[in-house]
Design an enzyme around this catalytic site. Structure first.
Site, PDB file in Angstrom:
ATOM      1  N   ASP A   8       0.688  -1.372   0.055  1.00 34.77           N
ATOM      2  CA  ASP A   8      -0.553  -0.008   0.376  1.00 34.77           C
ATOM      3  C   ASP A   8       1.318   1.206   0.442  1.00 34.77           C
ATOM      4  O   ASP A   8       2.224   1.139  -0.065  1.00 34.77           O
ATOM      5  CB  ASP A   8      -0.998  -0.310   1.412  1.00 34.77           C
ATOM      6  CG  ASP A   8      -1.846   0.826   1.436  1.00 34.77           C
ATOM      7  OD1 ASP A   8      -2.287   1.677   0.491  1.00 34.77           O
ATOM      8  OD2 ASP A   8      -1.685   1.720   2.900  1.00 34.77           O
ATOM      9  N   ASP A  10      -0.293   5.298   1.219  1.00 37.88           N
ATOM     10  CA  ASP A  10      -0.404   5.908   2.591  1.00 37.88           C
ATOM     11  C   ASP A  10      -0.350   5.443   3.792  1.00 37.88           C
ATOM     12  O   ASP A  10      -0.939   4.010   3.712  1.00 37.88           O
ATOM     13  CB  ASP A  10      -1.595   6.898   2.327  1.00 37.88           C
ATOM     14  CG  ASP A  10      -1.583   7.173   1.143  1.00 37.88           C
ATOM     15  OD1 ASP A  10      -0.624   8.171   1.264  1.00 37.88           O
ATOM     16  OD2 ASP A  10      -2.985   7.987   0.786  1.00 37.88           O
ATOM     17  N   ARG A  70      -5.775   2.553  -2.703  1.00 38.87           N
ATOM     18  CA  ARG A  70      -6.953   2.803  -3.296  1.00 38.87           C
ATOM     19  C   ARG A  70      -7.243   4.299  -3.210  1.00 38.87           C
ATOM     20  O   ARG A  70      -8.074   4.906  -2.946  1.00 38.87           O
ATOM     21  CB  ARG A  70      -8.272   2.266  -2.223  1.00 38.87           C
ATOM     22  CG  ARG A  70      -7.615   2.299  -0.773  1.00 38.87           C
ATOM     23  CD  ARG A  70      -9.219   1.454   0.466  1.00 38.87           C
ATOM     24  NE  ARG A  70     -10.053   1.600  -0.106  1.00 38.87           N
ATOM     25  CZ  ARG A  70     -11.370   0.880   0.301  1.00 38.87           C
ATOM     26  NH1 ARG A  70     -10.257  -0.828   1.069  1.00 38.87           N
ATOM     27  NH2 ARG A  70     -12.129   0.650  -0.102  1.00 38.87           N
TER      28      ARG A  70
END
Length: 161
Positions: A8, A10, A70
């Site tokens: 991922d 962040d 996302r």
């Protein structure tokens, strides 16, 4: 054994100072002479300390690396990857809004790697659950990814074979 290691962005590879996510940053982004990355309001975005060396080591060891984020601001995320000089480490980038299971379905299709051979690092329990249900090894990180957590996950991955 992990054939594809997915990260991922962040709060996993970087943190956005007083903000939580890169989609809260205000363009334009810039990098000063000391290498600090800031948005138009002066908010500094920083890679977690071990990230550059960790990515370099994984690449040197022959691991395939990918991203699954996302964020609702893919252009900002990609610009940060460029500014930090780490984008070239990643073979695939799935950077768009939506459940991470969609990101992983795309990664499986593009790479041919089964979910069971994917290792994923993320800071959000909902993403860990979503990807874990697919059969991937999903590891929750609380203050950014670091060498010790990756090493432990890789050792666990080896013992599952």
């Amino acid at each position: 054994m992990a054939q594809l290691i997915v990260f991922d962005l962040d709060l996993t590879l970087w943190h956005c100072g007083t903000l939580l996510w890169c989609d809260q940053l205000r363009p334009p982004l810039s990098q000063d002479k000391e290498g600090r990355v800031r948005d138009a309001d002066g908010v500094e975005v920083r890679l977690y300390d071990e990230v550059p060396t960790l990515l370099e080591n994984l690449a040197d060891e022959g691991y395939r690396l990918a991203l699954a984020s996302r964020t609702s601001a893919p252009p900002i995320a990609r610009q940060l990857l460029e500014l930090f000089g780490i984008r070239s480490y990643f073979e695939h980038e799935e950077i768009y809004p939506g459940d991470k299971s969609t990101h992983f379905a795309s990664l499986q299709e593009k790479t041919g790697v089964s979910y069971a051979e994917m290792l994923f690092f993320d800071d959000e329990p909902r993403n860990i659950s979503s990807v874990g249900r697919l059969g991937a090894q999903a590891v929750l990180v609380s203050s950014g990814v670091h060498q010790a957590i990756v090493s432990r996950a890789l050792e666990t991955s080896l013992s599952l074979d």
